[in-house]
Scaffold this motif. Sequence first.
Motif, PDB file in Angstrom:
ATOM      1  N   ALA A  71       0.884  -1.289   0.055  1.00 41.73           N
ATOM      2  CA  ALA A  71      -0.014   0.024   0.119  1.00 41.73           C
ATOM      3  C   ALA A  71       0.832   1.275  -0.048  1.00 41.73           C
ATOM      4  CB  ALA A  71      -0.707   0.099   1.071  1.00 41.73           C
ATOM      5  N   GLN A  72       2.081   1.163  -0.008  1.00 47.77           N
ATOM      6  CA  GLN A  72       3.043   2.194   0.078  1.00 47.77           C
ATOM      7  C   GLN A  72       2.750   2.988   1.219  1.00 47.77           C
ATOM      8  OE1 GLN A  72       4.019   4.191  -3.605  1.00 47.77           O
ATOM      9  NE2 GLN A  72       3.234   2.495  -4.803  1.00 47.77           N
ATOM     10  N   ALA A  73       2.652   2.443   2.486  1.00 47.83           N
ATOM     11  CA  ALA A  73       2.368   3.275   3.697  1.00 47.83           C
ATOM     12  C   ALA A  73       3.293   2.780   4.688  1.00 47.83           C
ATOM     13  CB  ALA A  73       0.866   2.871   3.977  1.00 47.83           C
ATOM     14  N   VAL A  74       3.559   3.766   5.444  1.00 47.21           N
ATOM     15  CA  VAL A  74       4.512   3.607   6.765  1.00 47.21           C
ATOM     16  C   VAL A  74       3.908   4.491   7.789  1.00 47.21           C
ATOM     17  CG1 VAL A  74       6.247   5.510   6.105  1.00 47.21           C
ATOM     18  CG2 VAL A  74       6.714   3.710   7.490  1.00 47.21           C
ATOM     19  N   LYS A  75       4.204   3.892   9.266  1.00 51.28           N
ATOM     20  CA  LYS A  75       3.396   4.734  10.263  1.00 51.28           C
ATOM     21  C   LYS A  75       4.485   4.378  11.358  1.00 51.28           C
ATOM     22  CE  LYS A  75      -0.621   4.187  11.883  1.00 51.28           C
ATOM     23  NZ  LYS A  75      -1.787   4.010  12.439  1.00 51.28           N
ATOM     24  N   TYR A  76       4.852   5.686  12.029  1.00 48.23           N
ATOM     25  CA  TYR A  76       5.630   5.671  13.179  1.00 48.23           C
ATOM     26  C   TYR A  76       5.022   6.246  14.347  1.00 48.23           C
ATOM     27  CZ  TYR A  76       9.572   5.739   9.723  1.00 48.23           C
ATOM     28  OH  TYR A  76      10.212   5.435   8.522  1.00 48.23           O
ATOM     29  N   LEU A  77       5.551   5.555  15.459  1.00 48.22           N
ATOM     30  CA  LEU A  77       4.966   6.056  16.746  1.00 48.22           C
ATOM     31  C   LEU A  77       6.048   6.208  17.711  1.00 48.22           C
ATOM     32  CD1 LEU A  77       1.933   3.843  17.410  1.00 48.22           C
ATOM     33  CD2 LEU A  77       1.803   5.928  16.511  1.00 48.22           C
ATOM     34  N   GLY A  78       6.255   7.221  18.402  1.00 52.53           N
ATOM     35  CA  GLY A  78       7.449   7.682  19.214  1.00 52.53           C
ATOM     36  C   GLY A  78       6.757   7.715  20.844  1.00 52.53           C
ATOM     37  N   TYR A  79       7.371   7.347  21.821  1.00 48.64           N
ATOM     38  CA  TYR A  79       6.954   7.036  23.051  1.00 48.64           C
ATOM     39  C   TYR A  79       7.993   7.794  23.899  1.00 48.64           C
ATOM     40  CZ  TYR A  79       4.091   3.222  21.239  1.00 48.64           C
ATOM     41  OH  TYR A  79       3.181   2.787  20.370  1.00 48.64           O
ATOM     42  N   ASP A  80       7.618   8.362  24.956  1.00 52.69           N
ATOM     43  CA  ASP A  80       8.300   9.015  26.003  1.00 52.69           C
ATOM     44  C   ASP A  80       8.712   8.184  27.230  1.00 52.69           C
ATOM     45  OD1 ASP A  80       6.162   8.532  27.775  1.00 52.69           O
ATOM     46  OD2 ASP A  80       5.558  10.621  27.850  1.00 52.69           O
ATOM     47  N   GLY A  81       9.415   8.661  28.000  1.00 49.49           N
ATOM     48  CA  GLY A  81      10.003   7.482  29.168  1.00 49.49           C
ATOM     49  C   GLY A  81       9.065   6.879  29.786  1.00 49.49           C
ATOM     50  N   SER A  82       7.702   7.111  30.016  1.00 48.25           N
ATOM     51  CA  SER A  82       6.592   6.295  30.652  1.00 48.25           C
ATOM     52  C   SER A  82       5.920   5.592  29.546  1.00 48.25           C
ATOM     53  CB  SER A  82       5.713   7.423  31.082  1.00 48.25           C
ATOM     54  OG  SER A  82       6.286   8.040  32.202  1.00 48.25           O
ATOM     55  N   MET A  83       6.177   5.261  28.216  1.00 50.88           N
ATOM     56  CA  MET A  83       5.811   4.695  27.001  1.00 50.88           C
ATOM     57  C   MET A  83       4.428   5.210  26.724  1.00 50.88           C
ATOM     58  SD  MET A  83       7.906   2.605  26.256  1.00 50.88           S
ATOM     59  CE  MET A  83       7.408   1.782  25.046  1.00 50.88           C
ATOM     60  N   GLN A  84       4.269   6.445  26.842  1.00 49.25           N
ATOM     61  CA  GLN A  84       3.049   7.285  26.462  1.00 49.25           C
ATOM     62  C   GLN A  84       3.427   7.788  25.029  1.00 49.25           C
ATOM     63  OE1 GLN A  84      -0.116   7.385  27.956  1.00 49.25           O
ATOM     64  NE2 GLN A  84       1.089   5.892  29.398  1.00 49.25           N
ATOM     65  N   CYS A  85       2.575   7.558  24.164  1.00 46.32           N
ATOM     66  CA  CYS A  85       2.815   7.853  22.788  1.00 46.32           C
ATOM     67  C   CYS A  85       2.882   9.544  22.904  1.00 46.32           C
ATOM     68  CB  CYS A  85       1.635   7.499  21.986  1.00 46.32           C
ATOM     69  SG  CYS A  85       2.065   8.102  20.090  1.00 46.32           S
ATOM     70  N   CYS A  86       3.983  10.233  22.153  1.00 51.77           N
ATOM     71  CA  CYS A  86       4.242  11.530  22.099  1.00 51.77           C
ATOM     72  C   CYS A  86       4.564  12.111  20.777  1.00 51.77           C
ATOM     73  CB  CYS A  86       5.331  11.795  23.054  1.00 51.77           C
ATOM     74  SG  CYS A  86       6.888  11.316  22.651  1.00 51.77           S
ATOM     75  N   PHE A  87       4.724  11.110  19.735  1.00 50.56           N
ATOM     76  CA  PHE A  87       5.055  11.531  18.461  1.00 50.56           C
ATOM     77  C   PHE A  87       4.322  10.511  17.609  1.00 50.56           C
ATOM     78  CE2 PHE A  87       7.489  10.856  14.353  1.00 50.56           C
ATOM     79  CZ  PHE A  87       7.524  11.680  14.037  1.00 50.56           C
ATOM     80  N   TYR A  88       3.797  11.066  16.359  1.00 55.17           N
ATOM     81  CA  TYR A  88       3.047  10.098  15.344  1.00 55.17           C
ATOM     82  C   TYR A  88       3.524  10.787  14.023  1.00 55.17           C
ATOM     83  CZ  TYR A  88      -0.851   8.601  12.529  1.00 55.17           C
ATOM     84  OH  TYR A  88      -1.601   7.984  11.482  1.00 55.17           O
ATOM     85  N   ARG A  89       3.483   9.692  12.997  1.00 55.95           N
ATOM     86  CA  ARG A  89       3.942  10.361  11.948  1.00 55.95           C
ATOM     87  C   ARG A  89       3.225   8.926  10.630  1.00 55.95           C
ATOM     88  NH1 ARG A  89       9.432   9.910   8.228  1.00 55.95           N
ATOM     89  NH2 ARG A  89       8.696  10.550   6.576  1.00 55.95           N
ATOM     90  N   HIS A  90       2.354   9.196   9.817  1.00 47.93           N
ATOM     91  CA  HIS A  90       2.146   8.412   8.691  1.00 47.93           C
ATOM     92  C   HIS A  90       2.327   9.139   7.361  1.00 47.93           C
ATOM     93  CE1 HIS A  90      -2.116   9.881   8.645  1.00 47.93           C
ATOM     94  NE2 HIS A  90      -1.864   9.783   7.330  1.00 47.93           N
ATOM     95  N   GLN A  91       2.513   8.199   6.461  1.00 49.02           N
ATOM     96  CA  GLN A  91       2.683   8.731   4.999  1.00 49.02           C
ATOM     97  C   GLN A  91       2.106   7.381   4.190  1.00 49.02           C
ATOM     98  OE1 GLN A  91       6.609  10.035   4.726  1.00 49.02           O
ATOM     99  NE2 GLN A  91       6.774   8.492   3.046  1.00 49.02           N
ATOM    100  N   PHE A  92       1.327   8.066   3.172  1.00 51.91           N
ATOM    101  CA  PHE A  92       1.024   6.862   2.097  1.00 51.91           C
ATOM    102  C   PHE A  92       0.676   7.465   0.715  1.00 51.91           C
ATOM    103  CE2 PHE A  92      -3.105   8.381   3.652  1.00 51.91           C
ATOM    104  CZ  PHE A  92      -3.899   8.490   2.349  1.00 51.91           C
ATOM    105  N   THR A  93       1.075   6.753  -0.028  1.00 49.23           N
ATOM    106  CA  THR A  93       0.958   7.230  -1.512  1.00 49.23           C
ATOM    107  C   THR A  93      -0.091   6.455  -2.351  1.00 49.23           C
ATOM    108  OG1 THR A  93       3.206   7.862  -1.499  1.00 49.23           O
ATOM    109  CG2 THR A  93       2.022   7.625  -3.461  1.00 49.23           C
ATOM    110  N   MET A  94      -1.109   6.423  -3.088  1.00 54.78           N
ATOM    111  CA  MET A  94      -1.868   6.046  -3.781  1.00 54.78           C
ATOM    112  C   MET A  94      -1.561   5.960  -5.230  1.00 54.78           C
ATOM    113  SD  MET A  94      -5.534   7.148  -2.082  1.00 54.78           S
ATOM    114  CE  MET A  94      -6.538   6.081  -3.192  1.00 54.78           C
ATOM    115  N   THR A  95      -1.587   5.059  -6.055  1.00 57.31           N
ATOM    116  CA  THR A  95      -1.281   5.101  -7.422  1.00 57.31           C
ATOM    117  C   THR A  95      -2.187   4.293  -8.188  1.00 57.31           C
ATOM    118  OG1 THR A  95      -0.101   2.893  -7.068  1.00 57.31           O
ATOM    119  CG2 THR A  95       1.243   4.722  -6.691  1.00 57.31           C
ATOM    120  N   ARG A  96      -2.179   4.736  -9.638  1.00 59.78           N
ATOM    121  CA  ARG A  96      -2.784   3.618 -10.460  1.00 59.78           C
ATOM    122  C   ARG A  96      -1.903   3.439 -11.783  1.00 59.78           C
ATOM    123  NH1 ARG A  96      -5.763   8.914 -13.684  1.00 59.78           N
ATOM    124  NH2 ARG A  96      -3.904   9.733 -14.593  1.00 59.78           N
ATOM    125  N   ALA A  97      -2.313   2.371 -12.515  1.00 57.38           N
ATOM    126  CA  ALA A  97      -1.616   1.839 -13.466  1.00 57.38           C
ATOM    127  C   ALA A  97      -1.856   3.044 -14.631  1.00 57.38           C
ATOM    128  CB  ALA A  97      -2.126   0.468 -13.794  1.00 57.38           C
TER     129      ALA A  97
END
Length: 122
Positions: free
Chosen positions: A38-64
């Motif tokens: 799907a040409q997609a990636v997601k990142y989650l970043g966590y602080d020292g308490s394992m609480q999510c503090c960063f988020y990133r996603h990206q994706f690309t849709m294509t056609r033939a």
Amino acid sequence: MYSDSRMMNSAWDDYLPAEYRDRSTIPVSFERFEEPGAQAVKYLGYDGSMQCCFYRHQFTMTRAVMDEDESFGEEETYFEEVRAWRLRSGMWLCRTVTGGPAGDCKRRLSRPVYEIVPERPR
């Protein structure tokens, strides 16, 4: 957990406006999820308490598409990237960039949209 923290440590604050650097929470560990088909990636970043503090996603849709040599290939039709940083107030600073519509994806949105939102994007 994502093992190459050097890459994320240098990239998690890319595009984070300077006025928010002191107000954001610094991640210490990361997870990476990828869907190559799907040409997609997601990142989650966590602080020292394992609480999510960063988020990133990206994706690309294509056609033939078929070129003049009658060879098939793919062409981007839509692109989206969202980055979000948890602020110390508990709110999230969210940055969104999109590209499209069909056939015009090479022109990325020249001005990203920044907004403060109450919850992390999903």
